[in-house]
Design a protein around this motif. Structure first.
Motif, PDB file in Angstrom:
ATOM      1  N   ARG A 151       0.842  -1.187   0.000  1.00 46.02           N
ATOM      2  CA  ARG A 151       0.000   0.000   0.000  1.00 46.02           C
ATOM      3  C   ARG A 151       0.882   1.243   0.000  1.00 46.02           C
ATOM      4  N   THR A 152       0.505   2.206  -0.801  1.00 48.42           N
ATOM      5  CA  THR A 152       1.274   3.436  -0.868  1.00 48.42           C
ATOM      6  C   THR A 152       1.025   4.289   0.373  1.00 48.42           C
ATOM      7  N   LEU A 153       1.912   5.264   0.562  1.00 51.89           N
ATOM      8  CA  LEU A 153       1.871   6.098   1.755  1.00 51.89           C
ATOM      9  C   LEU A 153       0.503   6.741   1.969  1.00 51.89           C
ATOM     10  N   ASP A 154      -0.087   7.268   0.906  1.00 56.49           N
ATOM     11  CA  ASP A 154      -1.378   7.937   1.044  1.00 56.49           C
ATOM     12  C   ASP A 154      -2.440   6.990   1.567  1.00 56.49           C
ATOM     13  N   GLN A 155      -2.405   5.728   1.100  1.00 54.28           N
ATOM     14  CA  GLN A 155      -3.400   4.753   1.549  1.00 54.28           C
ATOM     15  C   GLN A 155      -3.158   4.353   3.002  1.00 54.28           C
ATOM     16  N   VAL A 156      -1.892   4.232   3.386  1.00 47.72           N
ATOM     17  CA  VAL A 156      -1.556   3.899   4.777  1.00 47.72           C
ATOM     18  C   VAL A 156      -2.050   5.001   5.712  1.00 47.72           C
ATOM     19  N   ILE A 157      -1.829   6.262   5.322  1.00 50.24           N
ATOM     20  CA  ILE A 157      -2.302   7.373   6.141  1.00 50.24           C
ATOM     21  C   ILE A 157      -3.817   7.439   6.137  1.00 50.24           C
ATOM     22  N   GLY A 158      -4.419   7.213   4.972  1.00 43.17           N
ATOM     23  CA  GLY A 158      -5.878   7.208   4.890  1.00 43.17           C
ATOM     24  C   GLY A 158      -6.509   6.144   5.768  1.00 43.17           C
ATOM     25  N   ASP A 159      -5.867   4.976   5.864  1.00 39.10           N
ATOM     26  CA  ASP A 159      -6.366   3.914   6.750  1.00 39.10           C
ATOM     27  C   ASP A 159      -6.469   4.403   8.184  1.00 39.10           C
ATOM     28  N   ALA A 160      -5.481   5.204   8.590  1.00 44.03           N
ATOM     29  CA  ALA A 160      -5.382   5.606   9.997  1.00 44.03           C
ATOM     30  C   ALA A 160      -6.236   6.820  10.339  1.00 44.03           C
ATOM     31  N   VAL A 161      -6.335   7.779   9.417  1.00 47.56           N
ATOM     32  CA  VAL A 161      -6.991   9.046   9.778  1.00 47.56           C
ATOM     33  C   VAL A 161      -8.147   9.421   8.863  1.00 47.56           C
ATOM     34  N   GLY A 162      -8.471   8.578   7.901  1.00 50.04           N
ATOM     35  CA  GLY A 162      -9.497   8.951   6.936  1.00 50.04           C
ATOM     36  C   GLY A 162     -10.881   8.424   7.230  1.00 50.04           C
ATOM     37  N   GLY A 163     -11.058   7.816   8.394  1.00 48.89           N
ATOM     38  CA  GLY A 163     -12.329   7.169   8.686  1.00 48.89           C
ATOM     39  C   GLY A 163     -13.509   8.099   8.857  1.00 48.89           C
ATOM     40  N   ASN A 164     -13.262   9.373   9.166  1.00 46.60           N
ATOM     41  CA  ASN A 164     -14.365  10.301   9.396  1.00 46.60           C
ATOM     42  C   ASN A 164     -14.717  11.110   8.159  1.00 46.60           C
ATOM     43  N   THR A 165     -14.177  10.737   7.005  1.00 42.53           N
ATOM     44  CA  THR A 165     -14.487  11.423   5.758  1.00 42.53           C
ATOM     45  C   THR A 165     -15.200  10.479   4.800  1.00 42.53           C
ATOM     46  N   ILE A 166     -15.838  11.055   3.779  1.00 42.51           N
ATOM     47  CA  ILE A 166     -16.554  10.237   2.797  1.00 42.51           C
ATOM     48  C   ILE A 166     -15.581   9.355   2.031  1.00 42.51           C
ATOM     49  N   PHE A 167     -14.466   9.943   1.587  1.00 42.10           N
ATOM     50  CA  PHE A 167     -13.417   9.190   0.905  1.00 42.10           C
ATOM     51  C   PHE A 167     -12.156   9.229   1.756  1.00 42.10           C
ATOM     52  N   ARG A 168     -11.620   8.063   2.073  1.00 45.39           N
ATOM     53  CA  ARG A 168     -10.378   8.023   2.852  1.00 45.39           C
ATOM     54  C   ARG A 168      -9.246   8.711   2.095  1.00 45.39           C
ATOM     55  N   THR A 169      -9.229   8.540   0.791  1.00 50.25           N
ATOM     56  CA  THR A 169      -8.227   9.190  -0.056  1.00 50.25           C
ATOM     57  C   THR A 169      -8.894   9.632  -1.351  1.00 50.25           C
ATOM     58  N   LEU A 170      -8.259  10.583  -2.012  1.00 57.22           N
ATOM     59  CA  LEU A 170      -8.741  11.054  -3.309  1.00 57.22           C
ATOM     60  C   LEU A 170      -7.549  11.098  -4.252  1.00 57.22           C
ATOM     61  N   GLU A 171      -7.680  10.439  -5.401  1.00 53.73           N
ATOM     62  CA  GLU A 171      -6.580  10.350  -6.364  1.00 53.73           C
ATOM     63  C   GLU A 171      -6.933  11.187  -7.599  1.00 53.73           C
ATOM     64  N   ILE A 172      -6.085  12.144  -7.922  1.00 52.97           N
ATOM     65  CA  ILE A 172      -6.347  13.072  -9.027  1.00 52.97           C
ATOM     66  C   ILE A 172      -5.165  13.069  -9.982  1.00 52.97           C
ATOM     67  N   SER A 173      -5.459  13.120 -11.274  1.00 49.17           N
ATOM     68  CA  SER A 173      -4.417  13.197 -12.294  1.00 49.17           C
ATOM     69  C   SER A 173      -4.762  14.306 -13.279  1.00 49.17           C
ATOM     70  N   CYS A 174      -3.741  14.941 -13.829  1.00 56.18           N
ATOM     71  CA  CYS A 174      -3.931  15.955 -14.858  1.00 56.18           C
ATOM     72  C   CYS A 174      -3.385  15.460 -16.189  1.00 56.18           C
ATOM     73  N   ASN A 175      -3.616  14.197 -16.453  1.00 57.55           N
ATOM     74  CA  ASN A 175      -3.285  13.589 -17.743  1.00 57.55           C
ATOM     75  C   ASN A 175      -4.581  13.528 -18.547  1.00 57.55           C
ATOM     76  N   GLY A 176      -4.742  14.462 -19.472  1.00 57.92           N
ATOM     77  CA  GLY A 176      -6.000  14.558 -20.196  1.00 57.92           C
ATOM     78  C   GLY A 176      -6.196  13.537 -21.291  1.00 57.92           C
ATOM     79  N   PHE A 177      -5.164  12.792 -21.641  1.00 60.56           N
ATOM     80  CA  PHE A 177      -5.296  11.848 -22.743  1.00 60.56           C
ATOM     81  C   PHE A 177      -6.137  10.640 -22.341  1.00 60.56           C
ATOM     82  N   THR A 178      -7.133  10.337 -23.148  1.00 66.45           N
ATOM     83  CA  THR A 178      -8.006   9.200 -22.852  1.00 66.45           C
ATOM     84  C   THR A 178      -7.431   7.899 -23.402  1.00 66.45           C
TER      85      THR A 178
END
Length: 454
Positions: A151-178
């Motif tokens: 598990r990547t760092l963001d997911q490890v942190i999300g496991d521990a502190v993301g329980g009170n949010t709708i999404f534990r983590t949010l992954e965003i990219s600015c790669n517009g190519f489909t």
């Protein structure tokens, strides 16, 4: 009136979450009154390295790099590395960092970081896909793990502190190519576990839908702000003056985002069919729109943890850097041609990327939290790359800028020079602890970066 942190405005199936409104928090003695905002984390990823001589203090006259490909990157470490003299000092803005001048007191440059490099995967793919695991395919195999590993760092942190949010983590990219021009390892830094991608959202419309609406209703909703406006006005009469202003600003922000999404969609529709449509998508508008959507998600308590890829690794794709070049260019190919005046053209993209960081920090400082602090006060931003240089493909001397106060835990406006060869996993362990995790190690870490703490 009983209002939770994630209260909703609803109309005909459209759902819009609200920012925190103190005057609805059961008065001064209510359960939400005086609540401390949650810490937020942004890990912002730069593709294809950076022009080193223009970014790191003291390297302006360094030799220009020649191309070093495939698995030979670390063979240059001993002859090319400029050793760090560990210590802390005031931040010195190099030519590439000039777009950060007005926020120089809000950021710190960390030097001397490297990631252990082992053969087993293309240097660009490994740079991205292993960025937040800090384990190479070879290291993972030795530990009995598949690649991509753990598990990547963001997911490890999300496991521990993301329980009170709708999404534990949010992954965003600015790669517009489909169309996929490269395997997914070139275009992803977040993983739930071995071979389990945490898919990033590239399309601003899809990101908007995920954050604000039930997916099944979007086709029936032409404009969500029109539908909820009457409900918002009714709610506004129950609010104090400051919260009325907050709600008004919030509704305007959502409206503005919808207008910007519509503008981009019209732009793509009108493009000449012979030109790849996504190549002409203005990078600055696109990245700023994705940034604003992420910040709204923070403001509304939808998530507190986000990864943000400014662009994908390699992908020999032409992209329009508006205000920088007259026509679309290929970032990756430019990194391989830094000799002569080539590095000066490439540096223009680095400057462009610094402007995106400056935009993020300014917006965070402008966004107020429930207790009067800013989003910046409660956030931690790590802005860096998986490669030290796009020509040498090196995994040492990785660029890293840290922003945010992390609720008073970090002092900014400094350069933190670490001993050359300090593991990047030490930075990730430090960030995890700053976010409240009680862990002693992460990946191949051998300590924390205590100089980051105030």
């Amino acid at each position: 009136m009983n209002v939770s942190r994630r209260n909703f405005l609803k109309a005909q199936g459209a759902v819009l979450t609200l920012p925190f409104l103190p005057s609805l928090a059961h008065g001064k003695e209510g359960p939400l009154a005086g609540a401390k905002p949650s810490k937020k984390l942004v890990i912002m990823y730069l593709p294809n390295g950076i022009v080193r001589r223009c970014f790191f203090p003291g390297e302006e006259e360094a030799d220009l790099p020649g191309f070093i490909g495939n698995f030979n990157a670390d063979k240059t470490k001993n002859e090319r590395r400029i050793p760090n003299k560990p210590g802390i000092g005031p931040l010195e803005l190099t030519s590439t960092m000039q777009p950060l001048a007005d926020i120089a007191g809000d950021i710190s440059l960390v030097t001397g970081l490297e990631r252990t490099y082992k053969n087993g995967q293309d240097v660009h793919a490994q740079g991205a896909s292993c960025y937040l695991t800090s384990l190479s395919p070879e290291q993972a195999e030795a530990q009995g793990e598949r690649h991509p590993n753990g598990r990547t760092l963001d997911q490890v942190i999300g496991d521990a502190v993301g329980g009170n949010t709708i999404f534990r983590t949010l992954e965003i990219s600015c790669n517009g190519f489909t169309a996929p021009k490269e395997p997914i390892e070139f275009d992803n830094i977040s993983w739930y576990g071995p071979d389990k991608i945490a898919p990033s959202i590239r399309d601003p419309q899809k990101l908007y839908d995920r954050l604000f609406l039930r997916d099944s209703y979007r086709a029936h909703v032409a404009d969500v702000t029109d539908l909820v406006l009457a409900d918002a006005q009714s709610l506004s009469r129950k609010l104090g003056r400051a919260d009325q202003e907050t709600l008004s600003q919030y509704m305007q922000m959502v409206r503005d985002i919808e207008i910007r999404i519509e503008k981009m969609q019209k732009l793509l529709v009108g493009v000449d069919i012979h030109i790849p449509k996504d190549a002409v998508l203005p990078r600055g508008e696109y990245i700023k729109l994705q940034t604003d959507l992420m910040l709204l998600a923070f403001q509304m308590g939808i998530t507190n943890i986000s990864t943000f890829m400014i662009g994908p690794e390699r992908w020999d794709a032409t992209l329009l850097y508006e205000g920088v070049f007259d026509k679309p260019v290929q970032h990756h190919s430019m990194t391989h041609n830094q000799r002569g005046e080539g590095y000066k053209e490439l540096q223009k993209i680095d400057l462009f990327h610094m402007e995106q960081l400056a935009y993020l920090v300014r917006r965070m400082k402008e966004t107020q939290e429930a207790d009067g602090s800013s989003l910046y006060d409660n956030s931690l931003v790590a802005f860096g790359a998986g490669l030290g240089d796009g020509a040498t493909h090196q995994y040492y001397d990785l660029p890293m800028i840290v922003a945010g106060k992390a609720q008073g835990q970090i002092k900014q406006g400094r350069i933190v020079r670490l001993k050359s060869g300090t593991l990047c996993s030490n930075m990730w362990l430090t960030i995890a602890q700053l976010m409240g995790l009680e862990i002693d190690s992460f990946a191949d870490s051998d300590g924390v970066i205590s100089d980051l703490w105030t």
